[in-house]
Design a protein around this motif. Structure first.
Motif, mmCIF file in Angstrom:
data_model
loop_
_atom_site.group_PDB
_atom_site.id
_atom_site.type_symbol
_atom_site.label_atom_id
_atom_site.label_comp_id
_atom_site.label_asym_id
_atom_site.label_seq_id
_atom_site.Cartn_x
_atom_site.Cartn_y
_atom_site.Cartn_z
ATOM 1 N N LYS A 29 0.826 -1.214 0.000
ATOM 2 C CA LYS A 29 0.000 0.000 0.000
ATOM 3 C C LYS A 29 0.862 1.266 0.000
ATOM 4 O O LYS A 29 0.362 2.368 0.018
ATOM 5 N N SER A 50 1.651 6.818 14.793
ATOM 6 C CA SER A 50 0.197 6.993 14.712
ATOM 7 C C SER A 50 -0.500 5.666 14.450
ATOM 8 O O SER A 50 -1.684 5.525 14.717
ATOM 9 N N ALA A 51 0.267 4.697 13.924
ATOM 10 C CA ALA A 51 -0.299 3.378 13.629
ATOM 11 C C ALA A 51 0.778 2.311 13.780
ATOM 12 O O ALA A 51 1.949 2.556 13.497
ATOM 13 N N HIS A 83 -4.045 4.097 15.767
ATOM 14 C CA HIS A 83 -4.676 3.085 14.911
ATOM 15 C C HIS A 83 -3.803 1.840 14.994
ATOM 16 O O HIS A 83 -2.628 1.878 14.643
ATOM 17 N N ALA A 113 -7.758 -0.558 13.621
ATOM 18 C CA ALA A 113 -7.778 -0.168 12.211
ATOM 19 C C ALA A 113 -8.728 -1.018 11.389
ATOM 20 O O ALA A 113 -9.245 -0.568 10.368
ATOM 21 N N CYS A 114 -8.941 -2.247 11.827
ATOM 22 C CA CYS A 114 -9.820 -3.176 11.120
ATOM 23 C C CYS A 114 -10.059 -4.366 12.031
ATOM 24 O O CYS A 114 -9.574 -4.392 13.160
ATOM 25 N N LYS A 136 -2.556 -3.158 5.019
ATOM 26 C CA LYS A 136 -3.011 -2.075 4.134
ATOM 27 C C LYS A 136 -3.892 -1.093 4.888
ATOM 28 O O LYS A 136 -3.815 0.113 4.673
ATOM 29 N N ALA A 137 -4.720 -1.586 5.805
ATOM 30 C CA ALA A 137 -5.603 -0.714 6.586
ATOM 31 C C ALA A 137 -4.802 0.235 7.481
ATOM 32 O O ALA A 137 -5.248 1.348 7.757
ATOM 33 N N LEU A 138 -3.638 -0.191 7.924
ATOM 34 C CA LEU A 138 -2.805 0.665 8.773
ATOM 35 C C LEU A 138 -2.202 1.840 8.014
ATOM 36 O O LEU A 138 -1.907 2.872 8.595
ATOM 37 N N GLY A 140 -3.732 3.431 5.615
ATOM 38 C CA GLY A 140 -4.798 4.420 5.452
ATOM 39 C C GLY A 140 -5.419 4.412 4.077
ATOM 40 O O GLY A 140 -5.137 3.730 3.198
#
Length: 140
Positions: A29, A50-51, A83, A113-114, A136-138, A140
């Motif tokens: 990503k 932040s993640a 996240h 995050a998911c 991928k969700a991390l 964004g």
């Protein structure tokens, strides 16, 4: 793009395999993953991030490994608004340790995050794909 840490504890290699796929998802990503075993992570890096992702198998009577609990305690004052993605494997029970971990994270102000990724024993193709999606969700 800042680094996104994928911190894991693995006793059998199953959670480590999952961590590699989380990192791969981050990279696909466009993120910059930092894959690290729990004993090598600098907690201050997670406080600044932040993640990030945390991976731990079920241990004992469906509980987190002591090293993961210690890490979470060390960073607990700086978790609100983070996240985070959670993942891990188990060999017995029904995954209750993950439900407890999710609940504890939410009560600390962490934004998951998911959906968390769990699998029984070695991760199959579906679990590995879910790990990539988590990564991928991390990003964004």
């Amino acid at each position: 793009m800042s680094d996104i840490y994928v911190v894991y504890f693995s006793s059998t290699g199953n959670t480590e395999e999952m961590a590699k796929h989380v990192a791969d998802g981050i990279e696909r990503k466009g993120g910059s993953p930092v894959l690290t075993e729990i004993g090598s992570v600098d907690p201050d890096r997670l406080k600044e991030a932040s993640a990030f992702a945390l991976g731990c198998p079920a241990c004992g009577a469906e509980e987190l490994d002591e090293s993961m609990e210690t890490l979470i305690e060390e960073i607990s004052g700086s978790l609100e608004g983070k996240h985070v993605g959670l993942f891990g494997s188990y060999g017995w029970g029904g995954g209750e340790w993950m439900h407890n971990w999710e609940r504890d994270c939410r009560s600390s102000g962490i934004q998951l995050a998911c959906d968390s990724v769990i699998c029984n024993e070695a991760p199959d193709d579906a679990a590995l794909a879910a790990c990539q999606a988590l990564g991928k969700a991390l990003v964004g």
